[in-house]
Design a protein around this motif. Structure first.
Motif, PDB file in Angstrom:
ATOM      1  N   ILE A 346       0.849  -1.189   0.000  1.00  0.00           N
ATOM      2  CA  ILE A 346       0.000   0.000   0.000  1.00  0.00           C
ATOM      3  C   ILE A 346       0.887   1.242   0.000  1.00  0.00           C
ATOM      4  CG2 ILE A 346      -1.923   1.175   1.122  1.00  0.00           C
ATOM      5  CD1 ILE A 346      -2.500  -1.730   0.202  1.00  0.00           C
ATOM      6  N   ALA A 347       0.689   2.091  -0.990  1.00  0.00           N
ATOM      7  CA  ALA A 347       1.479   3.317  -1.097  1.00  0.00           C
ATOM      8  C   ALA A 347       0.999   4.353  -0.094  1.00  0.00           C
ATOM      9  CB  ALA A 347       1.389   3.884  -2.517  1.00  0.00           C
ATOM     10  N   PRO A 348       1.885   5.264   0.322  1.00  0.00           N
ATOM     11  CA  PRO A 348       1.468   6.349   1.219  1.00  0.00           C
ATOM     12  C   PRO A 348       0.559   7.354   0.511  1.00  0.00           C
ATOM     13  CG  PRO A 348       3.883   6.095   1.141  1.00  0.00           C
ATOM     14  CD  PRO A 348       3.312   5.302   0.006  1.00  0.00           C
ATOM     15  N   GLU A 349       0.043   8.285   1.279  1.00  0.00           N
ATOM     16  CA  GLU A 349      -0.671   9.465   0.777  1.00  0.00           C
ATOM     17  C   GLU A 349      -1.976   9.122   0.054  1.00  0.00           C
ATOM     18  OE1 GLU A 349       2.082  12.614  -0.863  1.00  0.00           O
ATOM     19  OE2 GLU A 349       3.459  10.905  -0.897  1.00  0.00           O
ATOM     20  N   GLY A 350      -2.554   7.962   0.362  1.00  0.00           N
ATOM     21  CA  GLY A 350      -3.867   7.642  -0.182  1.00  0.00           C
ATOM     22  C   GLY A 350      -3.892   7.077  -1.585  1.00  0.00           C
ATOM     23  N   TYR A 351      -2.749   6.579  -2.076  1.00  0.00           N
ATOM     24  CA  TYR A 351      -2.708   6.060  -3.441  1.00  0.00           C
ATOM     25  C   TYR A 351      -3.028   4.576  -3.540  1.00  0.00           C
ATOM     26  CZ  TYR A 351      -1.194  10.552  -5.100  1.00  0.00           C
ATOM     27  OH  TYR A 351      -1.171  11.892  -5.432  1.00  0.00           O
ATOM     28  N   GLY A 352      -3.196   3.918  -2.404  1.00  0.00           N
ATOM     29  CA  GLY A 352      -3.712   2.561  -2.416  1.00  0.00           C
ATOM     30  C   GLY A 352      -2.699   1.504  -2.817  1.00  0.00           C
ATOM     31  N   GLU A 353      -3.222   0.342  -3.162  1.00  0.00           N
ATOM     32  CA  GLU A 353      -2.386  -0.813  -3.498  1.00  0.00           C
ATOM     33  C   GLU A 353      -1.648  -0.575  -4.805  1.00  0.00           C
ATOM     34  OE1 GLU A 353      -2.931  -5.300  -5.252  1.00  0.00           O
ATOM     35  OE2 GLU A 353      -4.610  -4.412  -4.146  1.00  0.00           O
ATOM     36  N   ILE A 354      -0.331  -0.735  -4.784  1.00  0.00           N
ATOM     37  CA  ILE A 354       0.445  -0.647  -6.019  1.00  0.00           C
ATOM     38  C   ILE A 354       1.046  -1.989  -6.407  1.00  0.00           C
ATOM     39  CG2 ILE A 354       0.966   1.822  -5.885  1.00  0.00           C
ATOM     40  CD1 ILE A 354       3.728   1.064  -4.743  1.00  0.00           C
ATOM     41  N   ILE A 355       1.144  -2.923  -5.448  1.00  0.00           N
ATOM     42  CA  ILE A 355       1.647  -4.264  -5.742  1.00  0.00           C
ATOM     43  C   ILE A 355       0.769  -5.293  -5.052  1.00  0.00           C
ATOM     44  CG2 ILE A 355       3.497  -5.943  -5.275  1.00  0.00           C
ATOM     45  CD1 ILE A 355       5.545  -3.862  -5.721  1.00  0.00           C
ATOM     46  N   GLY A 356       0.474  -6.367  -5.773  1.00  0.00           N
ATOM     47  CA  GLY A 356      -0.096  -7.565  -5.180  1.00  0.00           C
ATOM     48  C   GLY A 356       0.803  -8.730  -5.525  1.00  0.00           C
ATOM     49  N   GLY A 357       1.110  -9.568  -4.533  1.00  0.00           N
ATOM     50  CA  GLY A 357       1.998 -10.694  -4.810  1.00  0.00           C
ATOM     51  C   GLY A 357       1.773 -11.825  -3.847  1.00  0.00           C
ATOM     52  N   SER A 358       2.387 -12.976  -4.157  1.00  0.00           N
ATOM     53  CA  SER A 358       2.239 -14.135  -3.289  1.00  0.00           C
ATOM     54  C   SER A 358       3.264 -15.193  -3.639  1.00  0.00           C
ATOM     55  CB  SER A 358       0.835 -14.752  -3.425  1.00  0.00           C
ATOM     56  OG  SER A 358       0.706 -15.416  -4.669  1.00  0.00           O
ATOM     57  N   GLN A 359       3.434 -16.140  -2.714  1.00  0.00           N
ATOM     58  CA  GLN A 359       4.084 -17.387  -3.076  1.00  0.00           C
ATOM     59  C   GLN A 359       3.016 -18.258  -3.714  1.00  0.00           C
ATOM     60  OE1 GLN A 359       6.644 -19.079  -0.108  1.00  0.00           O
ATOM     61  NE2 GLN A 359       6.784 -21.069  -1.114  1.00  0.00           N
ATOM     62  N   ARG A 360       3.388 -18.960  -4.778  1.00  0.00           N
ATOM     63  CA  ARG A 360       2.413 -19.753  -5.518  1.00  0.00           C
ATOM     64  C   ARG A 360       2.388 -21.192  -4.990  1.00  0.00           C
ATOM     65  NH1 ARG A 360       1.279 -14.653  -7.097  1.00  0.00           N
ATOM     66  NH2 ARG A 360       2.511 -13.925  -8.873  1.00  0.00           N
ATOM     67  N   ILE A 361       1.261 -21.830  -5.133  1.00  0.00           N
ATOM     68  CA  ILE A 361       1.173 -23.249  -4.780  1.00  0.00           C
ATOM     69  C   ILE A 361       2.097 -24.038  -5.697  1.00  0.00           C
ATOM     70  CG2 ILE A 361      -0.331 -25.281  -4.846  1.00  0.00           C
ATOM     71  CD1 ILE A 361      -2.642 -23.462  -3.980  1.00  0.00           C
ATOM     72  N   GLY A 399       2.798  -8.359  -9.041  1.00  0.00           N
ATOM     73  CA  GLY A 399       2.468  -7.445 -10.132  1.00  0.00           C
ATOM     74  C   GLY A 399       2.387  -6.022  -9.615  1.00  0.00           C
ATOM     75  N   LEU A 400       3.069  -5.101 -10.304  1.00  0.00           N
ATOM     76  CA  LEU A 400       2.994  -3.680  -9.958  1.00  0.00           C
ATOM     77  C   LEU A 400       2.182  -2.953 -11.014  1.00  0.00           C
ATOM     78  CD1 LEU A 400       5.479  -1.213  -8.517  1.00  0.00           C
ATOM     79  CD2 LEU A 400       4.744  -0.768 -10.856  1.00  0.00           C
ATOM     80  N   GLY A 401       1.177  -2.209 -10.573  1.00  0.00           N
ATOM     81  CA  GLY A 401       0.376  -1.397 -11.482  1.00  0.00           C
ATOM     82  C   GLY A 401       1.086  -0.099 -11.797  1.00  0.00           C
ATOM     83  N   LEU A 402       1.432   0.080 -13.070  1.00  0.00           N
ATOM     84  CA  LEU A 402       2.244   1.234 -13.452  1.00  0.00           C
ATOM     85  C   LEU A 402       1.532   2.548 -13.184  1.00  0.00           C
ATOM     86  CD1 LEU A 402       4.756   2.457 -14.779  1.00  0.00           C
ATOM     87  CD2 LEU A 402       3.631   2.139 -16.994  1.00  0.00           C
ATOM     88  N   GLU A 403       0.264   2.655 -13.590  1.00  0.00           N
ATOM     89  CA  GLU A 403      -0.415   3.952 -13.517  1.00  0.00           C
ATOM     90  C   GLU A 403      -0.601   4.434 -12.079  1.00  0.00           C
ATOM     91  OE1 GLU A 403      -0.630   2.585 -17.471  1.00  0.00           O
ATOM     92  OE2 GLU A 403      -1.261   1.534 -15.658  1.00  0.00           O
ATOM     93  N   ARG A 404      -0.935   3.535 -11.165  1.00  0.00           N
ATOM     94  CA  ARG A 404      -1.047   3.960  -9.761  1.00  0.00           C
ATOM     95  C   ARG A 404       0.304   4.419  -9.217  1.00  0.00           C
ATOM     96  NH1 ARG A 404      -5.012  -0.221  -6.482  1.00  0.00           N
ATOM     97  NH2 ARG A 404      -6.831  -0.058  -7.860  1.00  0.00           N
ATOM     98  N   THR A 405       1.355   3.741  -9.663  1.00  0.00           N
ATOM     99  CA  THR A 405       2.691   4.126  -9.216  1.00  0.00           C
ATOM    100  C   THR A 405       3.077   5.489  -9.767  1.00  0.00           C
ATOM    101  OG1 THR A 405       3.280   1.777  -9.151  1.00  0.00           O
ATOM    102  CG2 THR A 405       5.093   3.367  -9.073  1.00  0.00           C
ATOM    103  N   VAL A 406       2.742   5.740 -11.028  1.00  0.00           N
ATOM    104  CA  VAL A 406       2.991   7.052 -11.629  1.00  0.00           C
ATOM    105  C   VAL A 406       2.211   8.129 -10.874  1.00  0.00           C
ATOM    106  CG1 VAL A 406       2.772   8.463 -13.709  1.00  0.00           C
ATOM    107  CG2 VAL A 406       3.463   6.072 -13.910  1.00  0.00           C
TER     108      VAL A 406
END
Length: 430
Positions: A346-361, A399-406
């Motif tokens: 979760i990014a600071p300043e109210g920008y929300g989730e920028i990455i979702g990830g996990s260990q895979r089965i 996965g990182l969402g480019l536009e939210r990160t920008v």
């Protein structure tokens, strides 16, 4: 000597020629101040009546906004300029005279600007945002190339989905059903079994009828997958990657961040390691902050993510979500079967989730069980199951969402400004 605005400071005291568009103009009678742009930057050209020919003066005087020109002049140092230089004009050659350019220096409504997105991109603010976007992309390739990752391109047309078909765009692939990809992850897992560490960068599509400032219908994702990498190591790679792109933007986009009035002191704090809290701790934190209705097992929305982020001055990992609200391929926690080895950043300043990830089965029998629980057809996912059948290994990805990160790094409010031609719920033009 022909050059570009971005390189003018290399030619102080020299006569140069640039191709440019007139961004704006003002005059004090005997001096004309030409605000010029060429795609690489912005610079002021100063034409003094008594120092140029009458023809050059009249050409400059007649220029309209967004007219295209060749300008010749002497590069002078100017501490007041963002670029540190200005151009003393000696000649102006008109290429094309623009007429009735619709976007003027006055205020315009958002819908008007979006209808004219093909022109709005020329503005100094939008130019700065796109430069920040470009730097994030450049730094992304640099980071992963320097760390032994191989770029692999997953398909955009798929016969199945990573997380179900509810929010996918359906199309016909000759006589078969097909979908626009919502993630390249499954294919990247296959690539990781061949190359070890891989990443993709490409467009993804979500048919969600969402109108929030964080959502686009078409957006770009950076998706690494890593063989022989477990959850904690993946988190370290994620925080190092995010730190790297933030520092790259700070170092290489100073002018753009200044144009955007970005508070860089907040970005300067973004260095690994990042704080981590569990989903359980996040629930407790939300209840302390007055979210009394939130219950264990519910996913977090934008207000929840913002409230959690307010407690930290860096991005924060929320780990170990309940498996019932996460994707079928996430590995269960070894000590708690009801949660999975995953994290959202979760990014600071109210920008929300920028990455979702996990260990895979990585266990074949457990994945077969997940297939049954999620009613996945054997044919569509047969190849994905086989990754656990032929040399399965522990592996993780994100996965990182480019536009939210920008949006976060630029400090802009809405993701529609962070992609050249946004696709929104009510917008397919231009």
């Amino acid at each position: 000597m022909k050059t570009t605005i971005s390189k003018l400071n290399e030619h102080v005291g020299q006569t140069v020629k640039i191709g440019a568009w007139l961004n704006n103009k003002r005059s004090s009678g005997k001096i004309q101040f030409l605000q010029l742009r060429d795609g690489t930057g912005f610079v002021q050209g100063v034409a003094v009546k008594k120092e140029v020919s009458e023809e050059t003066w009249e050409t400059a005087k007649g220029l309209t906004q967004e007219s295209s020109v060749y300008v010749t002049g002497v590069v002078r140092e100017d501490d007041r300029s963002q670029t540190g230089v200005e151009l003393t004009v000696t000649d102006v050659e008109l290429i094309h005279q623009a007429v009735d350019y619709p976007i003027t220096p006055k205020e315009h409504g958002t819908e008007f600007l979006m209808d004219n997105r093909h022109l709005w991109l020329r503005s100094k603010r939008q130019h700065a945002v796109m430069r920040v976007r470009n730097e994030i992309i450049r730094a992304t390739y640099e980071f992963f190339n320097d760390n032994g990752f191989v770029k692999i391109d997953p398909p955009i047309l798929t016969g199945s989905s990573a997380e179900g078909t509810t929010d996918l765009f359906h199309t016909k692939y000759f006589d078969e059903d097909a979908y626009l990809s919502q993630s390249g992850q499954l294919y990247m897992e296959a690539a990781a079994m061949a190359f070890g560490r891989v990443f993709s960068f490409g467009p993804t599509f979500r048919a969600e009828k969402s109108k929030t400032r964080r959502h686009l219908i078409e957006f770009w994702m950076i998706e690494p997958e890593m063989a022989f990498v477990e959850h904690e190591e993946s988190l370290e790679i994620q925080e190092n990657y995010v730190s790297y792109i933030v520092q790259s933007v700070l170092n290489n986009c100073k002018t753009e961040l200044q144009t955007l009035d970005r508070d860089v002191s907040k970005l300067e704090k973004i260095q690994a390691p990042f704080p981590r809290i569990s989903y359980d701790e996040a629930i407790d934190l939300l209840k302390e902050k007055g979210f009394d209705d939130i219950e264990w097992g519910e996913d977090f929305g934008a207000p929840h993510e913002t409230a959690i982020a307010e407690s930290f001055d860096k991005p924060v990992f929320i780990t170990n979500y309940p498996k019932d609200i996460k994707a079928f391929y996430m590995k269960p926690h070894p000590e708690r079967d009801e949660v999975v080895l995953c994290a959202d950043l979760i990014a600071p300043e109210g920008y929300g989730e920028i990455i979702g990830g996990s260990q895979r089965i990585d266990d074949l029998e457990l994945m077969k069980q997940r297939y049954e629980e999620h009613n996945l057809t054997d044919e569509a996912y047969k190849w994905y199951l086989e990754l656990r059948q032929y040399g399965s290994v522990p592996h993780s990805g994100f996965g990182l969402g480019l536009e939210r990160t920008v949006a976060w790094l630029s400090g802009v409010e809405h993701v529609r400004e962070t992609i050249p031609f946004p696709r929104l719920l009510n917008r397919l033009y231009p």
